[in-house]
Design an enzyme around this catalytic site. Structure first.
Site, PDB file in Angstrom:
ATOM      1  N   ARG A 208       0.662  -1.151   0.058  1.00  0.00           N
ATOM      2  CA  ARG A 208      -0.131  -0.138   0.071  1.00  0.00           C
ATOM      3  C   ARG A 208       0.891   1.201   0.055  1.00  0.00           C
ATOM      4  O   ARG A 208       0.310   2.174  -0.634  1.00  0.00           O
ATOM      5  CB  ARG A 208      -0.971   0.057   1.162  1.00  0.00           C
ATOM      6  CG  ARG A 208      -2.033  -1.042   1.248  1.00  0.00           C
ATOM      7  CD  ARG A 208      -3.177  -0.764   2.148  1.00  0.00           C
ATOM      8  NE  ARG A 208      -2.622  -1.329   3.495  1.00  0.00           N
ATOM      9  CZ  ARG A 208      -2.922  -2.444   3.937  1.00  0.00           C
ATOM     10  NH1 ARG A 208      -3.862  -3.183   3.359  1.00  0.00           N
ATOM     11  NH2 ARG A 208      -2.459  -3.035   5.078  1.00  0.00           N
ATOM     12  N   PHE A 224     -11.434  -5.681  -5.392  1.00  0.00           N
ATOM     13  CA  PHE A 224     -11.350  -6.551  -4.242  1.00  0.00           C
ATOM     14  C   PHE A 224     -10.848  -5.548  -3.065  1.00  0.00           C
ATOM     15  O   PHE A 224      -9.884  -5.752  -2.524  1.00  0.00           O
ATOM     16  CB  PHE A 224     -10.523  -7.830  -4.128  1.00  0.00           C
ATOM     17  CG  PHE A 224     -10.814  -8.494  -5.399  1.00  0.00           C
ATOM     18  CD1 PHE A 224     -11.882  -9.668  -5.259  1.00  0.00           C
ATOM     19  CD2 PHE A 224     -10.110  -8.777  -6.594  1.00  0.00           C
ATOM     20  CE1 PHE A 224     -12.277 -10.555  -6.364  1.00  0.00           C
ATOM     21  CE2 PHE A 224     -10.418  -9.414  -7.862  1.00  0.00           C
ATOM     22  CZ  PHE A 224     -11.568 -10.333  -7.546  1.00  0.00           C
ATOM     23  N   ASP A 246     -15.829  -4.255  -4.347  1.00  0.00           N
ATOM     24  CA  ASP A 246     -16.107  -5.335  -3.503  1.00  0.00           C
ATOM     25  C   ASP A 246     -17.409  -5.848  -3.471  1.00  0.00           C
ATOM     26  O   ASP A 246     -18.392  -5.019  -3.651  1.00  0.00           O
ATOM     27  CB  ASP A 246     -15.628  -4.962  -2.183  1.00  0.00           C
ATOM     28  CG  ASP A 246     -15.015  -6.231  -1.370  1.00  0.00           C
ATOM     29  OD1 ASP A 246     -13.652  -6.290  -1.267  1.00  0.00           O
ATOM     30  OD2 ASP A 246     -15.814  -6.900  -0.906  1.00  0.00           O
ATOM     31  N   ALA A 273     -16.192  -8.434  -8.846  1.00  0.00           N
ATOM     32  CA  ALA A 273     -15.048  -8.047  -9.443  1.00  0.00           C
ATOM     33  C   ALA A 273     -15.059  -8.659 -11.022  1.00  0.00           C
ATOM     34  O   ALA A 273     -14.796  -8.141 -11.918  1.00  0.00           O
ATOM     35  CB  ALA A 273     -13.885  -8.204  -8.912  1.00  0.00           C
ATOM     36  N   ASP A 290      -6.628  -7.681  -5.585  1.00  0.00           N
ATOM     37  CA  ASP A 290      -6.060  -8.571  -4.501  1.00  0.00           C
ATOM     38  C   ASP A 290      -7.232  -9.265  -4.243  1.00  0.00           C
ATOM     39  O   ASP A 290      -7.946  -9.029  -3.099  1.00  0.00           O
ATOM     40  CB  ASP A 290      -5.769  -7.334  -3.375  1.00  0.00           C
ATOM     41  CG  ASP A 290      -5.089  -8.006  -2.188  1.00  0.00           C
ATOM     42  OD1 ASP A 290      -4.744  -9.177  -2.270  1.00  0.00           O
ATOM     43  OD2 ASP A 290      -5.206  -7.457  -1.011  1.00  0.00           O
ATOM     44  N   CYS A 330      -3.145 -14.800  -2.691  1.00  0.00           N
ATOM     45  CA  CYS A 330      -2.962 -14.945  -1.358  1.00  0.00           C
ATOM     46  C   CYS A 330      -3.058 -16.345  -1.070  1.00  0.00           C
ATOM     47  O   CYS A 330      -3.399 -16.956   0.118  1.00  0.00           O
ATOM     48  CB  CYS A 330      -3.489 -14.022  -0.313  1.00  0.00           C
ATOM     49  SG  CYS A 330      -5.213 -13.998  -0.241  1.00  0.00           S
TER      50      CYS A 330
HETATM   51  N1  SAH Z   1      -6.730  -5.266  -0.630  1.00  0.00           N
HETATM   52  C1  SAH Z   1      -7.767  -5.398   0.542  1.00  0.00           C
HETATM   53  C2  SAH Z   1      -7.758  -6.780   1.076  1.00  0.00           C
HETATM   54  C3  SAH Z   1      -8.580  -7.588   0.243  1.00  0.00           C
HETATM   55  S1  SAH Z   1      -9.453  -9.073   0.974  1.00  0.00           S
HETATM   56  C4  SAH Z   1      -7.055  -4.427   1.637  1.00  0.00           C
HETATM   57  O1  SAH Z   1      -5.800  -4.140   1.304  1.00  0.00           O
HETATM   58  O2  SAH Z   1      -7.568  -4.257   2.713  1.00  0.00           O
HETATM   59  C5  SAH Z   1     -10.384  -9.815  -0.428  1.00  0.00           C
HETATM   60  C6  SAH Z   1     -11.557  -9.084  -0.629  1.00  0.00           C
HETATM   61  O3  SAH Z   1     -12.284  -9.523  -1.872  1.00  0.00           O
HETATM   62  C7  SAH Z   1     -12.856  -9.043   0.353  1.00  0.00           C
HETATM   63  O4  SAH Z   1     -13.041  -7.820   1.026  1.00  0.00           O
HETATM   64  C8  SAH Z   1     -14.028  -9.791  -0.073  1.00  0.00           C
HETATM   65  O5  SAH Z   1     -15.165  -9.206   0.257  1.00  0.00           O
HETATM   66  C9  SAH Z   1     -13.807  -9.579  -1.624  1.00  0.00           C
HETATM   67  N2  SAH Z   1     -14.361 -10.222  -2.612  1.00  0.00           N
HETATM   68  C10 SAH Z   1     -14.498 -11.516  -2.575  1.00  0.00           C
HETATM   69  N3  SAH Z   1     -14.980 -12.178  -3.728  1.00  0.00           N
HETATM   70  C11 SAH Z   1     -15.150 -11.191  -4.626  1.00  0.00           C
HETATM   71  C12 SAH Z   1     -15.720 -10.996  -5.672  1.00  0.00           C
HETATM   72  N4  SAH Z   1     -16.078 -11.964  -6.440  1.00  0.00           N
HETATM   73  N5  SAH Z   1     -16.079  -9.676  -6.284  1.00  0.00           N
HETATM   74  C13 SAH Z   1     -15.511  -8.538  -5.447  1.00  0.00           C
HETATM   75  N6  SAH Z   1     -14.971  -8.902  -4.235  1.00  0.00           N
HETATM   76  C14 SAH Z   1     -15.031  -9.898  -3.659  1.00  0.00           C
END
Ligand code: SAH
Length: 387
Positions: A208, A224, A246, A273, A290, A330
């Site tokens: 970040r 995400f 998200d 997404a 992410d 991840c």
């Molecule tokens: N980049 C973020 C962490 C991401 S965690 C940070 O730095 O804080 C992954 C995220 O993906 C979660 O918030 C989850 O709600 C979301 N997610 C899971 N499946 C998804 C989808 N199909 N479309 C969009 N978001 C999704």
């Protein structure tokens, strides 16, 4: 109180002949298949493993339910309460940021224990039945080292079902588990009870910070986004616009708050997404992708690879020539090598000319033991899309 470290309260395990290599490599996870027989209390917190000559060769946290029967903390040395306290202290004293992973399980030689600090609140995840019995020791040591307002046990890890441990969270201390903390000068609110994992993704801190450096004048897409943290840094770094996407409505609500409390502006969409990147007509100069772990186990890797390829392919199409993208996996089961191949396949199908500028990984408060490479899960690339 029972002394769970006393000899009569420890489980005795004996190694199957021919399994000596398991110990020679010092891998902390000792599976049921390597054990010939067991004696002593079945609900023991601690177990010792002996070889054919009756020599103690490992000691650690016991589980009668998991295939990982023993999570070894020592290999020959006697396992005492003091040793666990010392390991906790060693780990904690290296972590200086207000939001920090204080203890990273095997990476800190404390298998099954994760502790994240958000200002005055500690969030603990326990992944082993033996360690659960040692909770009083964990609480006592954390209090002594850090005097937190609250210790919050986040008990929703899926492995806790295998371990036959309760799934209800537990708060020890005063007030609400929600709190605020600063990451590199920006403010964040964490809700360990309602949030995902411990409430925030501390592992992305350095990435970040890099996003802030890259953002100036760029249109940024935060896929995400969770609670928006990557985009908050991009906006603070002078991005000309930030779009957060998200699937979780509560995550997006919290994301809105995060821009507000930092005096920043962005736009938000609760959306899948995968669909968003297919349908979007906008173009961006900086995309962060992410996603959550698509591969939960080894058998899932092929399906996960298709998911990563799909979302990266359509994300790459949204990047303007000259733009950059940070893309992550991840999933512990997806190797860096395989992830690079997936990104290659995505770039090829997207018809873009792409270079890797940097490999990305988790922040240094997420160490990985050389003896337990499974602890490495977060990997990513900073890509330049040239044409
Ligand atoms: N980049 C973020 C962490 C991401 S965690 C940070 O730095 O804080 C992954 C995220 O993906 C979660 O918030 C989850 O709600 C979301 N997610 C899971 N499946 C998804 C989808 N199909 N479309 C969009 N978001 C999704």
């Amino acid at each position: 109180m029972t002394d769970l470290f006393a000899p009569e309260n420890r489980r005795r395990l004996s190694l199957k002949p021919g399994k000596e290599r398991v110990i020679a490599n010092r891998h902390p996870w000792i599976f049921a298949g390597a054990i010939a027989n067991e004696s002593g209390p079945a609900d023991a917190a601690i177990a010792d493993l002996f070889d054919a000559r009756g020599e103690r060769i490992a000691s650690g946290l016991y589980s009668q339910h998991s295939q990982i029967r023993l999570r070894a903390l020592t290999f020959g040395e006697e396992l005492t309460e003091a040793l666990i306290r010392n390991r906790m202290q060693q780990a904690v004293k290296m972590r200086l940021t207000p939001g920090a992973r204080l203890i990273n399980a095997d990476g800190d030689n404390l298998s099954a224990l994760v502790v994240d600090r958000y200002n005055d609140v500690l969030v603990v995840e326990i992944a082993n039945a033996g360690l659960e019995r040692l909770k009083p020791l964990v609480i006592d040591t954390l209090r002594e080292l850090l005097a937190p307002r609250l210790i919050y046990f986040k008990n929703d890890l899926p492995v806790r079902r295998t371990e036959q441990l309760p799934a209800e969270n537990e708060a020890i201390g005063e007030g609400s588990p929600s709190t605020t903390f600063e990451e590199n000068g920006l403010k964040f609110e964490v809700d360990p009870a309602g949030g995902q994992k411990t409430g925030f993704f501390l592992d992305q801190r350095e990435n970040r910070a890099m996003a802030r450096e890259l953002a100036r004048g760029r249109r940024m897409l935060n896929l995400f986004s969770y609670t928006g943290a990557f985009g908050v840094f991009a906006a603070a770094g002078g991005a000309s616009s930030v779009d957060n996407v998200d699937i979780s409505a509560p995550a997006i609500e919290q994301a809105k708050r995060h821009y507000e409390i930092n005096g920043l502006k962005a736009s938000f969409q609760v959306a899948d997404a995968f669909q968003f990147v297919r349908q979007s007509r906008d173009r961006y100069d900086f995309v962060v992708c992410d996603p959550p772990a698509f591969a939960k186990n080894r058998g899932d890797v092929d399906r996960a690879a298709r998911g990563y390829k799909d979302v990266n392919l359509f994300s790459l199409k949204l990047v303007q020539a000259g733009g950059v993208m940070m893309t992550f996996s991840c999933s512990g089961h997806m190797s860096l090598d395989l992830f690079q191949k997936v990104i290659f396949a995505a770039a090829l199908d997207a018809g873009r000319r792409v270079s890797i500028v940097r490999r990305l990984t988790a922040a240094p408060d997420h160490p990985v033991s050389l003896y337990c490479p499974e602890g490495e899960y977060l990997k990513g690339f900073l890509l330049e899309v040239r044409e």
